[in-house]
Write an enzyme that holds these catalytic residues in place. Sequence first.
Site, PDB file in Angstrom:
ATOM      1  N   ARG A   1      20.373  53.923  57.097  1.00  0.00           N
ATOM      2  CA  ARG A   1      20.400  53.553  58.505  1.00  0.00           C
ATOM      3  C   ARG A   1      21.519  52.563  58.749  1.00  0.00           C
ATOM      4  O   ARG A   1      21.525  51.486  58.144  1.00  0.00           O
ATOM      5  CB  ARG A   1      19.038  52.946  58.884  1.00  0.00           C
ATOM      6  CG  ARG A   1      18.880  52.751  60.367  1.00  0.00           C
ATOM      7  CD  ARG A   1      17.448  52.513  60.739  1.00  0.00           C
ATOM      8  NE  ARG A   1      16.885  51.267  60.222  1.00  0.00           N
ATOM      9  CZ  ARG A   1      15.914  50.594  60.816  1.00  0.00           C
ATOM     10  NH1 ARG A   1      15.394  51.053  61.940  1.00  0.00           N
ATOM     11  NH2 ARG A   1      15.446  49.498  60.320  1.00  0.00           N
TER      12      ARG A   1
ATOM     13  N   ASP B   1      10.389  45.720  55.108  1.00  0.00           N
ATOM     14  CA  ASP B   1      11.235  46.800  54.619  1.00  0.00           C
ATOM     15  C   ASP B   1      10.541  47.476  53.432  1.00  0.00           C
ATOM     16  O   ASP B   1      10.384  46.868  52.369  1.00  0.00           O
ATOM     17  CB  ASP B   1      12.604  46.248  54.190  1.00  0.00           C
ATOM     18  CG  ASP B   1      13.567  47.375  53.855  1.00  0.00           C
ATOM     19  OD1 ASP B   1      14.585  47.503  54.549  1.00  0.00           O
ATOM     20  OD2 ASP B   1      13.289  48.140  52.897  1.00  0.00           O
TER      21      ASP B   1
ATOM     22  N   ASP C   1      12.568  47.648  50.133  1.00  0.00           N
ATOM     23  CA  ASP C   1      12.667  46.343  49.469  1.00  0.00           C
ATOM     24  C   ASP C   1      11.336  45.940  48.843  1.00  0.00           C
ATOM     25  O   ASP C   1      11.298  45.394  47.742  1.00  0.00           O
ATOM     26  CB  ASP C   1      13.098  45.271  50.480  1.00  0.00           C
ATOM     27  CG  ASP C   1      14.582  45.339  50.784  1.00  0.00           C
ATOM     28  OD1 ASP C   1      15.327  45.956  49.989  1.00  0.00           O
ATOM     29  OD2 ASP C   1      15.002  44.795  51.822  1.00  0.00           O
TER      30      ASP C   1
HETATM   31  N1  URA Z   1      12.072  50.836  57.669  1.00  0.00           N
HETATM   32  C1  URA Z   1      11.311  49.937  57.005  1.00  0.00           C
HETATM   33  O1  URA Z   1      11.333  49.878  55.772  1.00  0.00           O
HETATM   34  N2  URA Z   1      10.516  49.114  57.726  1.00  0.00           N
HETATM   35  C2  URA Z   1      10.457  49.165  59.057  1.00  0.00           C
HETATM   36  O2  URA Z   1       9.696  48.399  59.648  1.00  0.00           O
HETATM   37  C3  URA Z   1      11.261  50.096  59.732  1.00  0.00           C
HETATM   38  C4  URA Z   1      12.066  50.920  59.019  1.00  0.00           C
END
Ligand code: URA
Length: 211
Positions: free
Chosen positions: A106, A202, A205
């Site tokens: 992204r 995330d 992560d």
């Molecule tokens: N991707 C993620 O890992 N967390 C989010 O909140 C949105 C997209």
Amino acid sequence: MSDRHLTVVDHPLVQHKLTIMRDKNTPTAVFRQLLREISQLLAYEVTRNLAMTTKRIETPMQEMDAPTLDGKKLALISILRAGNGLLDGVLELIPAARVGFVGLYRDEVTLKPVQYYFKVPEGLNDRLVIAVDPMLATGNSSVAAIDLLKQAGANNIIFLCLLAAPEGIARMKEAHPDVPIVTASVDEKLNEVGYIIPGLGDAGDRMFGTK
Ligand code: URA
């Protein structure tokens, strides 16, 4: 909760595990293990309507026509990189599945998906295709991934995620109304940088410990 386009798996075990995953104090190893467990429970739901046939077998007592899965092996498509966290658990439940990968990241400024990898099994047009990505946020990368899968011949696709934002669900419904979504939760909204609120942060992560 379920309609033709959206199924929310509200099973108590799924919801309990999800709460622990959301907690920011949950360590990486626990997060990863819970994701594996939840993905198996979600896989159970997502495969609920798989085509069945029967085959003649012999039990120690007698012959019978016993139920068995019909058709070509299904295809699991992981939307990299966070999709791999869901993939592992689903594969444990469906070890014969074929596996593919769609690499999208992204762009942090435009929030638009950029493709960097695409490798999928042959014969997608004859398979149930389950695309997995834990977070359905803006829907941009999910829509792009499904676009690519359809271009590769897939015509029977289910999208499996852990959390979904209403914005992402609406975007998917508009772009791919034929692709049902299965998720453990529909959260409140997206924040200004496209993260799910309340969400879990995330997902990549948190599962790989990269932050
Ligand atoms: N991707 C993620 O890992 N967390 C989010 O909140 C949105 C997209």
